[in-house]
Design a protein around this motif. Structure first.
Motif, PDB file in Angstrom:
ATOM      1  N   CYS A  15     -24.081  24.011   3.156  1.00  0.00           N
ATOM      2  CA  CYS A  15     -24.946  25.180   3.177  1.00  0.00           C
ATOM      3  C   CYS A  15     -25.330  25.468   4.615  1.00  0.00           C
ATOM      4  O   CYS A  15     -26.413  25.113   5.070  1.00  0.00           O
ATOM      5  CB  CYS A  15     -26.189  24.979   2.310  1.00  0.00           C
ATOM      6  SG  CYS A  15     -27.170  26.492   2.175  1.00  0.00           S
ATOM      7  N   VAL A  17     -26.170  28.266   7.207  1.00  0.00           N
ATOM      8  CA  VAL A  17     -26.552  29.673   7.280  1.00  0.00           C
ATOM      9  C   VAL A  17     -26.751  30.145   8.712  1.00  0.00           C
ATOM     10  O   VAL A  17     -27.087  31.289   8.939  1.00  0.00           O
ATOM     11  CB  VAL A  17     -27.814  29.964   6.436  1.00  0.00           C
ATOM     12  CG1 VAL A  17     -27.524  29.760   4.965  1.00  0.00           C
ATOM     13  CG2 VAL A  17     -28.977  29.105   6.874  1.00  0.00           C
ATOM     14  N   LYS A  22     -21.404  29.433   9.466  1.00  0.00           N
ATOM     15  CA  LYS A  22     -21.464  29.699   8.033  1.00  0.00           C
ATOM     16  C   LYS A  22     -20.169  29.284   7.349  1.00  0.00           C
ATOM     17  O   LYS A  22     -19.083  29.464   7.888  1.00  0.00           O
ATOM     18  CB  LYS A  22     -21.726  31.180   7.786  1.00  0.00           C
ATOM     19  CG  LYS A  22     -23.072  31.644   8.281  1.00  0.00           C
ATOM     20  CD  LYS A  22     -23.251  33.120   8.083  1.00  0.00           C
ATOM     21  CE  LYS A  22     -24.591  33.556   8.655  1.00  0.00           C
ATOM     22  NZ  LYS A  22     -24.715  35.001   8.701  1.00  0.00           N
ATOM     23  N   CYS A  31     -23.291  29.105   0.053  1.00  0.00           N
ATOM     24  CA  CYS A  31     -24.260  28.023   0.180  1.00  0.00           C
ATOM     25  C   CYS A  31     -24.132  27.200  -1.097  1.00  0.00           C
ATOM     26  O   CYS A  31     -24.304  27.734  -2.194  1.00  0.00           O
ATOM     27  CB  CYS A  31     -25.665  28.594   0.345  1.00  0.00           C
ATOM     28  SG  CYS A  31     -26.963  27.340   0.418  1.00  0.00           S
ATOM     29  N   ILE A  36     -23.689  33.741  -0.856  1.00  0.00           N
ATOM     30  CA  ILE A  36     -25.019  34.088  -0.369  1.00  0.00           C
ATOM     31  C   ILE A  36     -25.193  35.585  -0.584  1.00  0.00           C
ATOM     32  O   ILE A  36     -24.291  36.368  -0.319  1.00  0.00           O
ATOM     33  CB  ILE A  36     -25.176  33.725   1.112  1.00  0.00           C
ATOM     34  CG1 ILE A  36     -25.038  32.205   1.291  1.00  0.00           C
ATOM     35  CG2 ILE A  36     -26.522  34.203   1.655  1.00  0.00           C
ATOM     36  CD1 ILE A  36     -25.004  31.754   2.736  1.00  0.00           C
TER      37      ILE A  36
END
Length: 104
Positions: A15, A17, A22, A31, A36
């Motif tokens: 996960c 972000v 990413k 994620c 997402i």
């Protein structure tokens, strides 16, 4: 389908972000294996032609990502019940999708 592909690629536990780090699967940032809820991802997943009236708000609640998705700017909530016109997308919880249509 995205989650299944995440498992095949062995990224279902990732996960990331942060920008540039990413995790991407089939063109979606994920994620824990689930897409997402970025506005462009929601548009692709829901096959929406016009995203100008689509509102997507992401929030982390108790360590889990939750997105409020609606076609109205207000009102919105991250509560799984109430008089709202929205969909809650909470991929790490059950149920993953909560539809609140009382105010539609």
């Amino acid at each position: 389908m995205i989650y299944a592909r995440s498992v095949i690629e062995a990224v279902e536990n990732e996960c990331n972000v942060e920008e540039g780090k990413k995790t991407e699967v089939e063109g979606f940032f994920v994620c824990h294996g689930y897409p997402i809820a970025y506005i462009d991802s929601v548009v692709r997943l829901m096959n929406i032609d016009n995203k100008e009236t689509l509102y997507v708000r992401n929030k982390t609640i108790d360590g889990h990502r939750v997105a409020s998705i609606s076609f109205s700017g207000t009102p919105y909530t991250y509560e799984p019940q109430g008089d709202f016109c929205q969909v809650l997308y909470q991929p790490e919880k059950q149920p993953q999708v909560v539809t609140l249509l009382d105010a539609c």
